[in-house]
Enzyme design. Structure first.
Site, PDB file in Angstrom:
ATOM      1  N   ALA A  11       0.868  -1.299   0.205  1.00 38.96           N
ATOM      2  CA  ALA A  11       0.214  -0.041   0.208  1.00 38.96           C
ATOM      3  C   ALA A  11       0.538   1.549   0.131  1.00 38.96           C
ATOM      4  O   ALA A  11       0.386   2.032   0.901  1.00 38.96           O
ATOM      5  CB  ALA A  11      -1.241  -0.291   1.073  1.00 38.96           C
ATOM      6  N   LYS A  32      -5.972   6.212  -3.978  1.00 38.09           N
ATOM      7  CA  LYS A  32      -6.889   5.262  -4.031  1.00 38.09           C
ATOM      8  C   LYS A  32      -6.675   4.618  -3.399  1.00 38.09           C
ATOM      9  O   LYS A  32      -7.838   4.047  -3.314  1.00 38.09           O
ATOM     10  CB  LYS A  32      -6.696   4.503  -5.789  1.00 38.09           C
ATOM     11  N   GLN A  65       7.963   2.043   2.880  1.00 31.26           N
ATOM     12  CA  GLN A  65       9.112   1.827   1.688  1.00 31.26           C
ATOM     13  C   GLN A  65       9.075   3.047   1.254  1.00 31.26           C
ATOM     14  O   GLN A  65       8.155   4.286   0.509  1.00 31.26           O
ATOM     15  CB  GLN A  65       8.531   1.088   1.000  1.00 31.26           C
ATOM     16  N   THR A  90       6.491  -2.903  -7.075  1.00 27.97           N
ATOM     17  CA  THR A  90       6.320  -3.661  -6.112  1.00 27.97           C
ATOM     18  C   THR A  90       6.532  -5.228  -5.508  1.00 27.97           C
ATOM     19  O   THR A  90       6.421  -5.938  -4.034  1.00 27.97           O
ATOM     20  CB  THR A  90       4.574  -5.068  -6.909  1.00 27.97           C
ATOM     21  N   GLU A 144       5.288  -4.468 -20.254  1.00 25.39           N
ATOM     22  CA  GLU A 144       6.665  -5.452 -21.351  1.00 25.39           C
ATOM     23  C   GLU A 144       6.159  -5.562 -22.488  1.00 25.39           C
ATOM     24  O   GLU A 144       6.979  -6.847 -22.977  1.00 25.39           O
ATOM     25  CB  GLU A 144       6.708  -6.449 -20.206  1.00 25.39           C
ATOM     26  N   HIS A 160     -44.151  21.138  12.140  1.00 24.73           N
ATOM     27  CA  HIS A 160     -43.681  22.260  10.947  1.00 24.73           C
ATOM     28  C   HIS A 160     -42.585  23.403  11.536  1.00 24.73           C
ATOM     29  O   HIS A 160     -42.769  23.953  12.218  1.00 24.73           O
ATOM     30  CB  HIS A 160     -45.041  22.738  10.758  1.00 24.73           C
ATOM     31  N   ASN A 168     -30.364  28.468  21.248  1.00 21.67           N
ATOM     32  CA  ASN A 168     -29.802  27.912  22.472  1.00 21.67           C
ATOM     33  C   ASN A 168     -28.278  28.335  22.229  1.00 21.67           C
ATOM     34  O   ASN A 168     -27.565  28.232  23.696  1.00 21.67           O
ATOM     35  CB  ASN A 168     -29.181  26.634  20.771  1.00 21.67           C
ATOM     36  N   SER A 173     -47.577  28.025  18.763  1.00 22.89           N
ATOM     37  CA  SER A 173     -46.722  28.195  16.784  1.00 22.89           C
ATOM     38  C   SER A 173     -46.216  30.002  17.302  1.00 22.89           C
ATOM     39  O   SER A 173     -46.208  30.558  18.427  1.00 22.89           O
ATOM     40  CB  SER A 173     -47.518  28.543  16.189  1.00 22.89           C
TER      41      SER A 173
HETATM   42  C1  UD1 Z   1      -0.327  -4.966 -10.676  1.00 23.19           C
HETATM   43  C2  UD1 Z   1       0.573  -6.442 -11.066  1.00 23.19           C
HETATM   44  C3  UD1 Z   1      -0.225  -6.899 -12.158  1.00 23.19           C
HETATM   45  C4  UD1 Z   1      -1.652  -7.416 -12.316  1.00 23.19           C
HETATM   46  C5  UD1 Z   1      -2.269  -6.429 -10.969  1.00 23.19           C
HETATM   47  C6  UD1 Z   1      -2.996  -6.510  -9.914  1.00 23.19           C
HETATM   48  C7  UD1 Z   1       2.804  -5.853 -10.412  1.00 23.19           C
HETATM   49  C8  UD1 Z   1       4.487  -5.578 -11.361  1.00 23.19           C
HETATM   50  N1  UD1 Z   1       1.767  -5.566 -11.496  1.00 23.19           N
HETATM   51  O1  UD1 Z   1      -0.370  -4.330 -11.771  1.00 23.19           O
HETATM   52  O2  UD1 Z   1       0.849  -8.078 -12.348  1.00 23.19           O
HETATM   53  O3  UD1 Z   1      -2.264  -7.779 -12.830  1.00 23.19           O
HETATM   54  O4  UD1 Z   1      -1.389  -5.633 -10.251  1.00 23.19           O
HETATM   55  O5  UD1 Z   1      -3.990  -5.397 -10.347  1.00 23.19           O
HETATM   56  O6  UD1 Z   1       2.852  -6.087  -9.178  1.00 23.19           O
HETATM   57  N2  UD1 Z   1       2.662  -0.878  -4.519  1.00 23.19           N
HETATM   58  C9  UD1 Z   1       3.886  -0.681  -3.585  1.00 23.19           C
HETATM   59  N3  UD1 Z   1       4.937   0.320  -3.483  1.00 23.19           N
HETATM   60  C10 UD1 Z   1       5.725   0.080  -5.186  1.00 23.19           C
HETATM   61  C11 UD1 Z   1       4.257   0.060  -5.791  1.00 23.19           C
HETATM   62  C12 UD1 Z   1       2.823  -0.484  -5.553  1.00 23.19           C
HETATM   63  O7  UD1 Z   1       3.723  -0.770  -2.206  1.00 23.19           O
HETATM   64  O8  UD1 Z   1       6.606   0.656  -5.142  1.00 23.19           O
HETATM   65  C13 UD1 Z   1       1.667  -1.185  -4.106  1.00 23.19           C
HETATM   66  C14 UD1 Z   1       0.504  -0.309  -4.481  1.00 23.19           C
HETATM   67  O9  UD1 Z   1      -0.169   0.727  -3.733  1.00 23.19           O
HETATM   68  C15 UD1 Z   1      -0.631  -1.159  -5.244  1.00 23.19           C
HETATM   69  C16 UD1 Z   1       0.026  -2.632  -5.311  1.00 23.19           C
HETATM   70  O10 UD1 Z   1       1.177  -2.270  -4.483  1.00 23.19           O
HETATM   71  O11 UD1 Z   1      -1.794  -1.123  -3.594  1.00 23.19           O
HETATM   72  C17 UD1 Z   1      -0.148  -2.773  -6.943  1.00 23.19           C
HETATM   73  O12 UD1 Z   1       0.302  -1.612  -7.537  1.00 23.19           O
HETATM   74  P1  UD1 Z   1      -0.219  -1.261  -8.818  1.00 23.19           P
HETATM   75  O13 UD1 Z   1       1.016  -0.214  -9.120  1.00 23.19           O
HETATM   76  O14 UD1 Z   1      -1.677  -1.187  -8.165  1.00 23.19           O
HETATM   77  O15 UD1 Z   1       0.335  -2.217  -8.967  1.00 23.19           O
HETATM   78  P2  UD1 Z   1      -0.303  -3.060 -11.009  1.00 23.19           P
HETATM   79  O16 UD1 Z   1      -0.244  -1.772 -12.014  1.00 23.19           O
HETATM   80  O17 UD1 Z   1      -1.970  -2.559 -10.912  1.00 23.19           O
HETATM   81 CA    CA Z   2      -3.637  -2.408  -9.564  1.00 19.66          CA
END
Ligand code: UD1
Ligand code: CA
Length: 509
Positions: A42, A55, A108, A114, A191, A397, A420, A439
């Site tokens: 997150a 979001k 982070q 991710t 990719e 009323h 009040n 009234s």
């Molecule tokens: C990711 C997946 C994708 C999958 C999709 C499903 C990767 C690389 N891709 O893509 O394969 O189909 O989810 O919804 O994982 N986050 C961090 N730190 C970061 C980046 C992201 O904590 O540095 C968190 C975000 O806040 C989010 C979650 O990781 O809650 C997923 O990140 P997001 O950018 O939404 O990934 P997608 O592009 O949707």
């Molecule tokens: Ca996502």
């Protein structure tokens, strides 16, 4: 690419997502062993959301998006760690407000993907199996988690993850599962680098169950030499496969695994959630006259036999009893309604309680812990703020009742205003049982109107009124006969008899 001697087993589980019962949703009867911990990602920047606010903080059926996965694991009894970074304080306080105990946070500092978010949690890995889930997935059901866990254990997998058929163009940004014989890999949409994204490949959901041993031994294999220069958690699938580890996939429905990247995706996910909530209530005997127009939050409860009109919004922790009728375009926000309450159209009730058989509205506004007694009646254009009305009391009323304690069977006449606030502080007004407020009375607080007392219509009352007394506080009426002729310089048609001005106030109220 087929290797006969490969020990890799790719096991796919398809299952139909059952309409889950409340028991299941609460996690009762589910055995998740305590060898499992959850990590929720997150920390991302929510660039595609484009609102300036993460979001993950967006309310979906009244609950922040990020609270859904945290609550899911919390209710399954699984220890939760959340990776936060962007708008960290707000995300952590949204989680802490909903989940009382036990969330651990990992920071982070730089959002490098991710995979990098997962690597930041390395020191927290303390259970045999670790389930990692994107923080932007509000629709995952407990069954998906338990099926994934069961499949993972039964197959002695290194990684098990959730996939979904890709039959919706809105999944364009998702990773694709590319499977060839015993080889399996996730390709991120980025990719494909200009090539058409194959529509027939299933999508990656963003839920991964990984054994700690595998993570510890292979996490360093994650690289960032890709289109986004990020570490992708999804590369772990290919890494496991190449290392001949068992990789399992569980197929869920598209709707259950929707992630939220854009405002459009938020709306789609909220509609799905809302429809689930409405359908559950309909099964429980609640009638919605036009369900497609209703807004309903996650924690609302409604008793059977209740009827909800078009455009009604049921928000927060609203609790509605049985056999109530909520007429169109009313908004109830954290309101408690006992059985047989009627709320007429266009009323707004927040953080207040309405006892059985009371009638509210149309166009009434009740707020700040107001308490409306049994069989009471709060009618049109009446505002009740931080006040209580006893059994059978009526204010039908055009009235303002603020900071008032009002007894039973009191009649509040049309146009009554409680003053009040003295310009600096607020004061209490007490009106005791069976009092009758004429009234257009103006009651200047602090003041007490004792039992059975009357105030005369049009009175400004600034002294306490004893029991059974009549209080009159208004200018005496003066009649000036023929005044119009005097003003216009005309003659009256018939002689005018001048009467003396009244010296006594009339006894009527
Ligand atoms: C990711 C997946 C994708 C999958 C999709 C499903 C990767 C690389 N891709 O893509 O394969 O189909 O989810 O919804 O994982 N986050 C961090 N730190 C970061 C980046 C992201 O904590 O540095 C968190 C975000 O806040 C989010 C979650 O990781 O809650 C997923 O990140 P997001 O950018 O939404 O990934 P997608 O592009 O949707
Ligand atoms: Ca996502």
């Amino acid at each position: 690419m087929l290797h006969n001697n490969m020990r890799t087993i790719i096991i796919s589980f398809n299952f139909f997502i059952l309409l889950f019962t409340n028991t299941f949703a609460k996690g009762e009867g589910i055995v998740i062993h305590n060898n499992l911990q959850a990590i929720i990602l997150a920390a991302g920047k929510s660039t595609r959301f484009n609102t300036g606010t993460s979001k993950l903080l967006a309310p979906l059926c009244g609950q922040a998006v990020v609270v859904y996965p945290a609550r899911l694991f919390h209710e399954l009894g699984v220890e939760v760690t959340v990776v936060t970074g962007h708008q960290k304080e707000d995300i952590e306080s949204a989680l802490n407000a909903q989940i009382e105990s036990g969330i651990q946070y990992v920071h982070q500092a730089e959002q490098r993907g991710t995979g990098h978010a997962l690597l930041c949690t390395k020191d927290m890995w303390n259970k045999e199996h670790i389930i990692i889930m994107n923080g932007d997935m509000p629709l995952v059901s407990p069954e998906i988690i338990t099926k994934l866990y069961t499949m993972h254990i039964e197959n002695n997998a290194a990684i098990s993850f959730v996939i979904a058929p890709n039959d919706d163009p809105s999944f364009a940004s998702y990773g694709r599962i590319v499977q060839d014989g015993s080889s399996i890999k996730i390709f991120e949409a980025s990719e494909f680098r200009g090539l058409p994204i194959p529509q027939d490949y299933p999508v990656n959901a963003g839920v991964y169950l990984i054994t700690k041993d595998f993570l510890v031994n292979y996490c360093n294999a994650l690289q960032h030499n890709n289109a986004k220069n990020e570490f992708y958690i999804t590369d772990l699938i290919g890494i496991a496969n190449e290392a001949d580890k068992n990789v399992c996939t569980l197929t869920a429905s598209c709707d259950d695994i929707r992630g939220i990247n854009t405002l459009q995706e938020l709306v789609t996910a909220e509609q799905i959630k809302r429809t689930q909530l409405l359908n559950n209530f309909m099964k429980a005997g609640v009638r919605f006259m036009m369900p497609e127009t209703n807004v309903i939050d996650l924690d609302v409860t409604i008793g059977r036999g209740t009827v909800i009109g078009a455009g009604v919004h049921l928000l927060g922790k609203t609790k509605i009893g049985e056999q109530c009728t909520i007429h169109p375009y009313t908004i109830l926000d954290t309101a408690t309604l006992e059985d047989n309450v009627t709320v007429h159209p266009h009323s707004v009730v927040s953080h207040s309680i309405i006892h059985a058989h009371a009638h509210i509205g149309p166009y009434a506004h009740l707020h700040l812990e107001s308490d409306i007694g049994k069989h009471a009646y709060v009618g049109n254009f009446v505002e009740v703020k931080k006040s209580s009305l006893g059994v059978g009391t009526k204010a039908k009323h055009l009235t303002y009742l603020g900071d008032a304690i009002i007894g039973s069977r009191v009649n509040i006449g049309a146009g009554t205003i409680i003053c009040n606030h003295d310009g600096k502080r607020k004061h209490t007004t007490t009106i005791k049982d069976n009092a009758y407020i004429g009234s257009n009375s103006t009651l200047i607080a602090p003041i007490t109107i004792e039992e059975n007392a009357y105030t005369a219509a049009g009175s400004t009352i600034n002294k306490n009124v004893p029991a059974s007394a009549l209080a009159i506080g208004r200018a005496l009426q003066v009649i000036k006969e023929g005044y119009a002729h005097k003003l216009r310089g005309t003659q009256p048609a018939t002689p005018v008899t001048h009467t003396k001005p009244a010296t006594k106030a009339p006894e009527d109220v």
